[in-house]
Write a protein that holds these residues in place. Structure first.
Motif, PDB file in Angstrom:
ATOM      1  N   ALA A   1      60.025  41.723  30.276  1.00  0.00           N
ATOM      2  CA  ALA A   1      58.587  41.713  29.992  1.00  0.00           C
ATOM      3  C   ALA A   1      57.920  40.401  30.391  1.00  0.00           C
ATOM      4  O   ALA A   1      56.768  40.402  30.786  1.00  0.00           O
ATOM      5  N   GLY A   2      58.599  39.276  30.286  1.00  0.00           N
ATOM      6  CA  GLY A   2      58.033  37.997  30.681  1.00  0.00           C
ATOM      7  C   GLY A   2      57.416  37.228  29.527  1.00  0.00           C
ATOM      8  O   GLY A   2      57.136  37.768  28.461  1.00  0.00           O
ATOM      9  N   PRO A   3      57.174  35.936  29.741  1.00  0.00           N
ATOM     10  CA  PRO A   3      56.632  35.064  28.702  1.00  0.00           C
ATOM     11  C   PRO A   3      55.262  35.485  28.173  1.00  0.00           C
ATOM     12  O   PRO A   3      54.988  35.358  26.976  1.00  0.00           O
ATOM     13  N   ALA A   4      54.365  35.990  29.029  1.00  0.00           N
ATOM     14  CA  ALA A   4      53.031  36.378  28.564  1.00  0.00           C
ATOM     15  C   ALA A   4      53.117  37.472  27.499  1.00  0.00           C
ATOM     16  O   ALA A   4      52.370  37.447  26.510  1.00  0.00           O
ATOM     17  N   ALA A   5      54.022  38.414  27.679  1.00  0.00           N
ATOM     18  CA  ALA A   5      54.185  39.486  26.685  1.00  0.00           C
ATOM     19  C   ALA A   5      54.661  38.913  25.352  1.00  0.00           C
ATOM     20  O   ALA A   5      54.181  39.314  24.285  1.00  0.00           O
ATOM     21  N   ALA A   6      55.600  37.963  25.394  1.00  0.00           N
ATOM     22  CA  ALA A   6      56.107  37.355  24.153  1.00  0.00           C
ATOM     23  C   ALA A   6      54.997  36.581  23.445  1.00  0.00           C
ATOM     24  O   ALA A   6      54.845  36.679  22.218  1.00  0.00           O
ATOM     25  N   LEU A   7      54.211  35.807  24.192  1.00  0.00           N
ATOM     26  CA  LEU A   7      53.118  35.057  23.560  1.00  0.00           C
ATOM     27  C   LEU A   7      52.027  36.001  23.055  1.00  0.00           C
ATOM     28  O   LEU A   7      51.391  35.726  22.033  1.00  0.00           O
ATOM     29  N   GLY A   8      51.814  37.118  23.733  1.00  0.00           N
ATOM     30  CA  GLY A   8      50.874  38.119  23.239  1.00  0.00           C
ATOM     31  C   GLY A   8      51.320  38.700  21.911  1.00  0.00           C
ATOM     32  O   GLY A   8      50.509  38.896  20.993  1.00  0.00           O
ATOM     33  N   ARG A   9      52.614  38.963  21.786  1.00  0.00           N
ATOM     34  CA  ARG A   9      53.159  39.475  20.516  1.00  0.00           C
ATOM     35  C   ARG A   9      53.034  38.426  19.423  1.00  0.00           C
ATOM     36  O   ARG A   9      52.754  38.746  18.271  1.00  0.00           O
ATOM     37  N   LEU A  10      53.247  37.157  19.765  1.00  0.00           N
ATOM     38  CA  LEU A  10      53.063  36.085  18.785  1.00  0.00           C
ATOM     39  C   LEU A  10      51.612  36.040  18.327  1.00  0.00           C
ATOM     40  O   LEU A  10      51.328  35.893  17.135  1.00  0.00           O
ATOM     41  N   ASN A  11      50.668  36.174  19.246  1.00  0.00           N
ATOM     42  CA  ASN A  11      49.253  36.181  18.878  1.00  0.00           C
ATOM     43  C   ASN A  11      48.960  37.308  17.884  1.00  0.00           C
ATOM     44  O   ASN A  11      48.267  37.102  16.888  1.00  0.00           O
ATOM     45  N   GLU A  12      49.513  38.501  18.158  1.00  0.00           N
ATOM     46  CA  GLU A  12      49.332  39.625  17.245  1.00  0.00           C
ATOM     47  C   GLU A  12      49.874  39.297  15.859  1.00  0.00           C
ATOM     48  O   GLU A  12      49.225  39.581  14.843  1.00  0.00           O
ATOM     49  N   ALA A  13      51.057  38.711  15.803  1.00  0.00           N
ATOM     50  CA  ALA A  13      51.668  38.359  14.511  1.00  0.00           C
ATOM     51  C   ALA A  13      50.815  37.331  13.763  1.00  0.00           C
ATOM     52  O   ALA A  13      50.629  37.435  12.543  1.00  0.00           O
ATOM     53  N   MET A  14      50.288  36.357  14.493  1.00  0.00           N
ATOM     54  CA  MET A  14      49.437  35.352  13.867  1.00  0.00           C
ATOM     55  C   MET A  14      48.174  35.983  13.310  1.00  0.00           C
ATOM     56  O   MET A  14      47.743  35.660  12.190  1.00  0.00           O
ATOM     57  N   ARG A  15      47.550  36.887  14.052  1.00  0.00           N
ATOM     58  CA  ARG A  15      46.316  37.533  13.603  1.00  0.00           C
ATOM     59  C   ARG A  15      46.589  38.424  12.387  1.00  0.00           C
ATOM     60  O   ARG A  15      45.790  38.473  11.461  1.00  0.00           O
ATOM     61  N   GLN A  16      47.732  39.110  12.385  1.00  0.00           N
ATOM     62  CA  GLN A  16      48.090  39.963  11.254  1.00  0.00           C
ATOM     63  C   GLN A  16      48.390  39.139  10.006  1.00  0.00           C
ATOM     64  O   GLN A  16      48.069  39.536   8.898  1.00  0.00           O
ATOM     65  N   GLN A  17      49.019  37.989  10.200  1.00  0.00           N
ATOM     66  CA  GLN A  17      49.407  37.138   9.076  1.00  0.00           C
ATOM     67  C   GLN A  17      48.190  36.488   8.424  1.00  0.00           C
ATOM     68  O   GLN A  17      48.239  36.137   7.257  1.00  0.00           O
ATOM     69  N   GLY A  18      47.115  36.304   9.181  1.00  0.00           N
ATOM     70  CA  GLY A  18      45.894  35.766   8.618  1.00  0.00           C
ATOM     71  C   GLY A  18      45.947  34.273   8.342  1.00  0.00           C
ATOM     72  O   GLY A  18      45.830  33.839   7.202  1.00  0.00           O
ATOM     73  N   PHE A  19      46.092  33.482   9.393  1.00  0.00           N
ATOM     74  CA  PHE A  19      46.155  32.031   9.242  1.00  0.00           C
ATOM     75  C   PHE A  19      44.774  31.377   9.198  1.00  0.00           C
ATOM     76  O   PHE A  19      44.659  30.164   9.273  1.00  0.00           O
ATOM     77  N   GLY A  20      43.721  32.171   9.102  1.00  0.00           N
ATOM     78  CA  GLY A  20      42.377  31.617   8.995  1.00  0.00           C
ATOM     79  C   GLY A  20      41.978  30.854  10.243  1.00  0.00           C
ATOM     80  O   GLY A  20      41.975  31.401  11.335  1.00  0.00           O
TER      81      GLY A  20
END
Length: 177
Positions: free
Chosen positions: A83-102
């Protein structure tokens, strides 16, 4: 306590992979009484590629610790050679948004090294982080990676993989501020 926590967000030892010399250093600024958000990781992704992550979580203290932990372990879990690095960082972004870091955000650079019939490559994705530097054996220096937006702020930040060929004697330096 701060030093112990900070150390836990660095790899316990660097990988030994044939064809690579890997080195890392962490030198925090200040008196060391607060945990910062800067971190790095070196691991093998699910496709067997050497993967390097540099990151900087906004802030210091418990919030930066929580965000750093989420970033490091999410990317380790989702990094995929296909999938490549962009896909991994995209998944991290999703996790951050779901976690609600304000208002917290994270910058990162993810580099995946691979081999093909013609030799070695590095695929890089940047998310608001400084460009990794490719130092050619000739001494020429190139920034690697495309533009990228910080993580945790936008639902779908633009993240782009850029692949360059690397030759024997070339070096790559990834760093944070």
């Amino acid at each position: 306590l701060a030093a112990t926590l900070q150390q836990s967000f660095l790899p316990p030892e660097l990988l030994t992979i044939p064809g690579f010399d890997v080195a890392g250093a962490y030198r925090p600024a200040g008196d060391g009484s607060e945990v910062g958000g800067d971190f790095y990781d070196v691991f093998e992704d699910s496709g067997g590629r050497l993967t390097v992550m540099m990151g900087d979580a906004c802030g210091k203290g418990p919030e930066a610790v929580a965000l750093t932990a989420l970033a490091r372990y999410t990317v380790r879990a989702v990094a995929d050679g296909d999938a490549g690095p962009a896909a991994a960082l995209g998944r991290l972004n999703e996790a951050m948004r779901q976690q609600g870091f304000g208002t917290l955000f994270l910058t990162a650079a993810l580099l995946a090294f691979g081999r093909d019939a013609e030799g070695m490559t590095v695929t890089t994705c940047r998310a608001g982080h400084p460009f990794p530097l490719l130092v050619r054996a000739s001494g020429a220096v190139e920034e690697v990676g495309g533009p990228g937006t910080v993580l945790g702020v936008f639902d779908d930040p633009p993240l782009t993989d850029v692949t360059v060929r690397i030759a024997p004697g070339d070096s790559i330096a990834a760093f944070t501020d």
